[in-house]
Design a protein around this motif. Structure first.
Motif, PDB file in Angstrom:
ATOM      1  N   LYS A 114       0.916  -0.962   0.102  1.00  0.00           N
ATOM      2  CA  LYS A 114      -0.062  -0.239  -0.228  1.00  0.00           C
ATOM      3  C   LYS A 114       0.853   1.179   0.142  1.00  0.00           C
ATOM      4  O   LYS A 114       0.321   2.581  -0.316  1.00  0.00           O
ATOM      5  CB  LYS A 114      -0.743  -0.105   1.627  1.00  0.00           C
ATOM      6  CG  LYS A 114      -1.687  -0.927   0.361  1.00  0.00           C
ATOM      7  CD  LYS A 114      -2.966  -0.993   2.129  1.00  0.00           C
ATOM      8  CE  LYS A 114      -4.427  -2.059   2.068  1.00  0.00           C
ATOM      9  NZ  LYS A 114      -4.965  -1.303   2.778  1.00  0.00           N
ATOM     10  N   ASP A 138      -6.263   3.838   2.180  1.00  0.00           N
ATOM     11  CA  ASP A 138      -6.986   3.182   1.545  1.00  0.00           C
ATOM     12  C   ASP A 138      -7.695   4.599   0.731  1.00  0.00           C
ATOM     13  O   ASP A 138      -8.013   4.523   0.195  1.00  0.00           O
ATOM     14  CB  ASP A 138      -7.464   3.029   2.133  1.00  0.00           C
ATOM     15  CG  ASP A 138      -6.888   1.334   2.901  1.00  0.00           C
ATOM     16  OD1 ASP A 138      -5.328   0.776   1.894  1.00  0.00           O
ATOM     17  OD2 ASP A 138      -7.556   0.335   3.344  1.00  0.00           O
ATOM     18  N   LYS A 139      -8.234   5.670   2.110  1.00  0.00           N
ATOM     19  CA  LYS A 139      -8.722   6.695   1.469  1.00  0.00           C
ATOM     20  C   LYS A 139      -7.969   7.631   0.600  1.00  0.00           C
ATOM     21  O   LYS A 139      -8.688   8.116  -0.391  1.00  0.00           O
ATOM     22  CB  LYS A 139      -9.218   7.780   2.463  1.00  0.00           C
ATOM     23  CG  LYS A 139     -10.615   6.616   3.390  1.00  0.00           C
ATOM     24  CD  LYS A 139     -11.689   7.090   2.700  1.00  0.00           C
ATOM     25  CE  LYS A 139     -12.745   6.020   3.517  1.00  0.00           C
ATOM     26  NZ  LYS A 139     -14.215   5.797   3.208  1.00  0.00           N
ATOM     27  N   TYR A 140      -6.745   7.373   0.509  1.00  0.00           N
ATOM     28  CA  TYR A 140      -5.498   8.598   0.345  1.00  0.00           C
ATOM     29  C   TYR A 140      -5.597   7.729  -1.117  1.00  0.00           C
ATOM     30  O   TYR A 140      -5.922   8.118  -2.235  1.00  0.00           O
ATOM     31  CB  TYR A 140      -4.420   9.183   1.069  1.00  0.00           C
ATOM     32  CG  TYR A 140      -3.328   8.937  -0.501  1.00  0.00           C
ATOM     33  CD1 TYR A 140      -3.335  10.376  -0.444  1.00  0.00           C
ATOM     34  CD2 TYR A 140      -2.381   8.446  -1.055  1.00  0.00           C
ATOM     35  CE1 TYR A 140      -2.744  10.663  -1.220  1.00  0.00           C
ATOM     36  CE2 TYR A 140      -1.686   8.683  -2.108  1.00  0.00           C
ATOM     37  CZ  TYR A 140      -1.573  10.267  -1.873  1.00  0.00           C
ATOM     38  OH  TYR A 140      -0.818  10.313  -2.829  1.00  0.00           O
ATOM     39  N   SER A 141      -5.721   6.566  -1.502  1.00  0.00           N
ATOM     40  CA  SER A 141      -5.269   5.874  -2.730  1.00  0.00           C
ATOM     41  C   SER A 141      -6.665   5.907  -3.023  1.00  0.00           C
ATOM     42  O   SER A 141      -6.898   5.939  -4.594  1.00  0.00           O
ATOM     43  CB  SER A 141      -5.548   4.448  -2.730  1.00  0.00           C
ATOM     44  OG  SER A 141      -3.777   3.881  -1.125  1.00  0.00           O
ATOM     45  N   ASP A 142      -7.619   6.115  -2.621  1.00  0.00           N
ATOM     46  CA  ASP A 142      -9.191   5.971  -3.278  1.00  0.00           C
ATOM     47  C   ASP A 142      -9.191   7.860  -3.963  1.00  0.00           C
ATOM     48  O   ASP A 142     -10.547   7.790  -4.372  1.00  0.00           O
ATOM     49  CB  ASP A 142     -10.320   5.814  -2.640  1.00  0.00           C
ATOM     50  CG  ASP A 142     -10.746   5.179  -1.586  1.00  0.00           C
ATOM     51  OD1 ASP A 142      -9.865   4.003  -2.458  1.00  0.00           O
ATOM     52  OD2 ASP A 142     -11.187   4.319  -0.850  1.00  0.00           O
ATOM     53  N   GLY A 143      -8.160   8.316  -3.813  1.00  0.00           N
ATOM     54  CA  GLY A 143      -8.158   9.764  -4.069  1.00  0.00           C
ATOM     55  C   GLY A 143      -8.346  11.007  -3.446  1.00  0.00           C
ATOM     56  O   GLY A 143      -8.662  11.616  -3.444  1.00  0.00           O
ATOM     57  N   TYR A 144      -8.605  11.113  -1.977  1.00  0.00           N
ATOM     58  CA  TYR A 144      -8.694  12.250  -0.888  1.00  0.00           C
ATOM     59  C   TYR A 144      -7.434  12.639  -0.627  1.00  0.00           C
ATOM     60  O   TYR A 144      -6.744  12.102  -0.768  1.00  0.00           O
ATOM     61  CB  TYR A 144      -9.404  11.600   0.398  1.00  0.00           C
ATOM     62  CG  TYR A 144     -10.531  10.739  -0.005  1.00  0.00           C
ATOM     63  CD1 TYR A 144     -11.916  12.423   0.025  1.00  0.00           C
ATOM     64  CD2 TYR A 144     -11.214   9.581  -0.702  1.00  0.00           C
ATOM     65  CE1 TYR A 144     -12.988  11.915  -0.341  1.00  0.00           C
ATOM     66  CE2 TYR A 144     -12.769   8.938  -0.756  1.00  0.00           C
ATOM     67  CZ  TYR A 144     -14.183   9.916  -0.329  1.00  0.00           C
ATOM     68  OH  TYR A 144     -14.981   9.721  -0.393  1.00  0.00           O
ATOM     69  N   LYS A 146     -10.859  17.608  -1.267  1.00  0.00           N
ATOM     70  CA  LYS A 146     -11.891  15.792  -1.019  1.00  0.00           C
ATOM     71  C   LYS A 146     -11.384  15.553   0.312  1.00  0.00           C
ATOM     72  O   LYS A 146      -9.794  15.409   0.476  1.00  0.00           O
ATOM     73  CB  LYS A 146     -11.505  15.268  -2.669  1.00  0.00           C
ATOM     74  CG  LYS A 146     -12.815  14.544  -2.930  1.00  0.00           C
ATOM     75  CD  LYS A 146     -12.268  14.166  -4.252  1.00  0.00           C
ATOM     76  CE  LYS A 146     -13.578  12.756  -4.024  1.00  0.00           C
ATOM     77  NZ  LYS A 146     -12.848  11.486  -5.049  1.00  0.00           N
ATOM     78  N   ALA A 194     -11.926  12.734   3.387  1.00  0.00           N
ATOM     79  CA  ALA A 194     -13.040  11.965   4.130  1.00  0.00           C
ATOM     80  C   ALA A 194     -12.593  12.216   5.309  1.00  0.00           C
ATOM     81  O   ALA A 194     -11.388  12.410   5.992  1.00  0.00           O
ATOM     82  CB  ALA A 194     -12.292  10.826   3.098  1.00  0.00           C
TER      83      ALA A 194
END
Ligand code: UDP
Ligand code: MG
Length: 317
Positions: free
Chosen positions: A38, A119-125, A198, A200
């Motif tokens: 990750k 994980d949230k960072y990888s989702d684009g946040y 953005k 989260a």
């Protein structure tokens, strides 16, 4: 999105008792995330020694010698937790990283939530804010003053989620924006919420502090709260203006009433007690208002001086 290099920044003030175990626990998290693919293997920990009087810095030096993925900076004196966080964020930006997580040295915040942050960072946040699951570890007093503060901030227009904390992940992009802000008395919780990237939210558990005691007292928390309000909201100034308008209206009405009594009823003024009470009341009110104005003047004064936020003593990286 490519795998990020993660920097974990930790403000430390007199944390000799737990800094080493904290660094070890965080490397456990970092290594797990590296194994899971990750984050990149050059992810590191950046410790900001906020002018500790104990052995904190010598421990950091030893950790650095053992493992170059421990980096650090030391302030010449104690500047407070927000300045230390700021130095961590800007320092990590200079050293290089894709995202930064800030966490307290006492690891009261569950360090395994970092995985959810990444994980949230990888989702684009760009910003992932930690929200406390509760305040069971705080004293009743701290719990309620904190709740009061967040509700007041919201009322005043700085929309910060309740039970927000300085446990959060921010992207390189957010750091670049931060670097453009010249203001010195930065209230980071408000800042990251305000810039509009953005965002989260991730809930996390809070544990009691295992070693050492809290480095905050009532005065420093009050300072943090006042600074948060005056650096993010001018609503108190408006309230004074509105208050002043109604007070003027009231005084005008009172004046007419007194004149009427004097001219038409010819009743000489006798209410000495009323006079004293009134002047005391208005005196108090004026001082209160001056106090609020003073807060802002103080804020302007601090910003206008444009002093450097902090002075670095030694840097290791
Ligand atoms: N801290 C700091 N400078 C200060 C006070 C605190 O860098 O002047 C750091 C401290 O070492 C810890 C974090 O800020 O890593 C939070 O402090 P603490 O745990 O004492 O606060 P609490 O959890 O009681 O709010
Ligand atoms: Mg703590």
């Amino acid at each position: 999105m490519r795998k990020p290099t993660l920097a974990v920044i930790i403000p430390c003030f007199n944390e000799e008792l737990l800094i080493e175990s904290t660094v070890n626990s965080l490397f456990e998290v970092i290594n797990t995330l590296i194994e899971k693919g990750k984050i990149l293997s050059d992810s590191y920990i950046y410790l900001v020694d906020d002018g500790s009087k104990d052995k904190t810095w010598s421990i950091i030096e030893v950790l650095y010698k053992k493992n170059p993925l421990v980096k650090g900076v030391r302030f010449v004196k104690n500047y407070g937790n927000q300045k230390a966080l700021m130095a961590g964020l800007l320092g990590a930006r200079e050293i290089g990283c894709d995202c930064v997580v800030s966490i307290d040295a006492d690891l009261q915040q569950d360090q395994w939530a970092i995985e959810a942050f990444v994980d949230k960072y990888s989702d684009g946040y760009d910003i992932v804010s930690g929200i406390r699951n509760g305040r069971d570890t705080d004293s009743i007093f701290k719990k309620y003053t904190a709740l009061f503060f967040y509700h007041l901030m919201n009322l005043l227009g700085a929309k910060i989620p309740v039970n927000h904390s300085d446990y959060r992940l921010v992207s390189k992009r957010a750091l670049d924006i931060l670097a453009q802000y010249p203001e010195k008395q930065m209230f980071l919780r408000g800042f990251f919420h305000e810039i509009g990237l953005k965002t989260a939210y991730v809930k996390f558990d809070v544990k009691p502090r295992v070693l050492g005691k809290s480095k905050f007292n009532f005065i420093s928390l009050l300072g943090l709260a006042l600074n948060g309000i005056t650096s993010f909201s001018i609503v108190p100034l408006r309230i004074i203006a509105v208050l002043g308008f109604f007070m003027a209206l009231f005084s005008f009405g009172l004046g007419i009433e007194v004149l009427y009594e004097k001219i038409f009823l010819n009743s000489t003024p006798k209410g000495w007690a009323t006079q004293v009470a009134m002047s005391a009341f208005f005196g108090g009110l004026q001082i209160f208002c001056l106090g609020i104005i003073g807060e802002y003047v103080g804020q302007v004064y601090r910003e206008v001086k444009a002093r450097p936020r902090y002075i670095k003593d030694v840097e290791l990286y």
